[in-house]
Design a protein around this motif. Structure first.
Motif, PDB file in Angstrom:
ATOM      1  N   MET A  30     -44.534 -43.894  48.613  1.00  0.00           N
ATOM      2  CA  MET A  30     -45.983 -43.592  48.240  1.00  0.00           C
ATOM      3  C   MET A  30     -46.070 -41.814  48.195  1.00  0.00           C
ATOM      4  SD  MET A  30     -48.032 -46.197  47.744  1.00  0.00           S
ATOM      5  CE  MET A  30     -49.733 -45.074  47.731  1.00  0.00           C
ATOM      6  N   THR A  32     -45.616 -38.726  46.165  1.00  0.00           N
ATOM      7  CA  THR A  32     -46.181 -38.540  44.978  1.00  0.00           C
ATOM      8  C   THR A  32     -45.268 -37.561  43.803  1.00  0.00           C
ATOM      9  OG1 THR A  32     -48.252 -38.388  45.696  1.00  0.00           O
ATOM     10  CG2 THR A  32     -48.522 -37.515  43.622  1.00  0.00           C
ATOM     11  N   PRO A  37     -47.843 -42.395  42.545  1.00  0.00           N
ATOM     12  CA  PRO A  37     -46.776 -42.472  43.771  1.00  0.00           C
ATOM     13  C   PRO A  37     -45.647 -42.895  42.981  1.00  0.00           C
ATOM     14  CG  PRO A  37     -48.834 -43.917  44.005  1.00  0.00           C
ATOM     15  CD  PRO A  37     -48.958 -42.878  42.700  1.00  0.00           C
TER      16      PRO A  37
END
Ligand code: UTP
Length: 290
Positions: A30, A32, A37
């Motif tokens: 997750m 980024t 993500p």
């Protein structure tokens, strides 16, 4: 006739220790890159390639990934109420449809091979893709689409590879190449992290595979290998003795977002392709007096 590749396995049960403390509570998938993500890049790549069903192999603390790919009712309603319909529509388009996504658990992180094996019942008796979400690909078409185009010609098992410098081969899994066949070439062997000067080629395995379901039988009986983990490479090597394996050289660029440098590199390079921030990032880089 080759059976089509409809399903993709995305293993996300690893601990992400190279990114601690960022990944103590946040799944590394997750993190980024620019505005998405990491894991969304590979899901978008899979759907672009025509995959109909994504199977996530998750573990404890990875619930955010499940939420990310869900329909967020309040967010959708609020965006639409506030006139941000294009943003809501875009989120909608990126959300897998009903029945297009499954989650299974790998209770203990026993290795990539074990994670893939955890998906065996959902995969069933058909060829499937494996996408390592850490590896963010930048190519048009995407890496998996390039592989599926080759698979339609040659069938069998396919491993995507990318060229690296001879002095860097000791960091990767490297393939040994045989005869060319259409968009692909035969793979005659593989070696994990070969010692300097011993690599059979400059082509490293970059985290995308198309595998026949037989691999699941081999994984069932496989014992632990390097690092005390059940390695996917060991089962692929065993299968290579009897079954065809082909390589597809990815026409694009691979960023290893499981490493700090690769992650930062992906952010910079993909920011330079993003309409919202390209100019500012480019100015920033030019202004650096290094
Ligand atoms: P990595 O070895 O790069 O991931 O596995 P890791 O173990 O999470 O990372 P570090 O080395 O500790 O920082 C590649 C992919 O395979 C998954 C990971 O989640 C990652 O997407 N994986 C790995 C599993 O799902 N299960 C495992 O047992 C191992």
């Amino acid at each position: 006739m080759t059976k089509p590749v409809r399903k993709a396995v995305v293993p996300v049960a690893g601990l992400g220790t190279r990114f601690l403390p960022a990944t103590k509570a946040l799944p590394k998938e997750m993190l980024t890159v620019v505005d998405r993500p990491v894991v969304q890049y590979c899901v978008d790549e899979a759907f672009e390639a025509g995959i109909e069903h994504i199977i996530f192999v998750t573990g404890r603390g990875k619930g955010l990934i499940e939420d990310h790919f869900d329909y967020q009712f309040e967010l959708d309603a609020t965006l639409r109420q506030r006139g941000k319909v294009p943003v809501a529509d875009q989120l909608d388009a990126q959300t897998p449809g009903a029945g297009q996504i499954s989650f299974t658990r790998q209770q203990r992180p026993l290795g990539l091979g074990h994670a893939v094996w955890c998906a065996r019942d959902i995969v069933g008796d058909e060829p499937f893709a494996v996408l390592l979400p850490d590896m963010v690909m930048d190519g048009k078409p995407g890496c998996l689409k390039q592989m599926i185009d080759a698979y339609d010609e040659v069938g069998g098992n396919i491993i995507a590879v990318q060229e690296t410098l001879p002095e860097l081969t000791h960091k990767y899994g490297i393939v040994e190449t045989g005869a060319e066949k259409g968009k692909a070439f035969e793979i005659t062997g593989m070696v994990e992290k070969p010692a300097q000067g011993t690599a059979p080629s400059n082509l490293y395995i970059n985290g995308r595979y198309i595998l026949q379901p037989k691999i699941m039988d081999l994984l069932s009986s496989q014992s632990t290998g390097a690092g005390g983990e059940i390695q996917l490479t060991d089962s692929m090597l065993a299968m290579m003795e009897t079954d065809p394996f082909y390589g597809v050289s990815f026409d694009g660029r691979t960023y290893d977002c499981g490493s700090k440098f690769g992650f930062l590199e992906a952010n910079i390079m993909l920011a330079l392709k993003n309409d919202d921030v390209r100019d500012e990032v480019s100015e920033l880089i030019k202004s650096l007096d290094l």
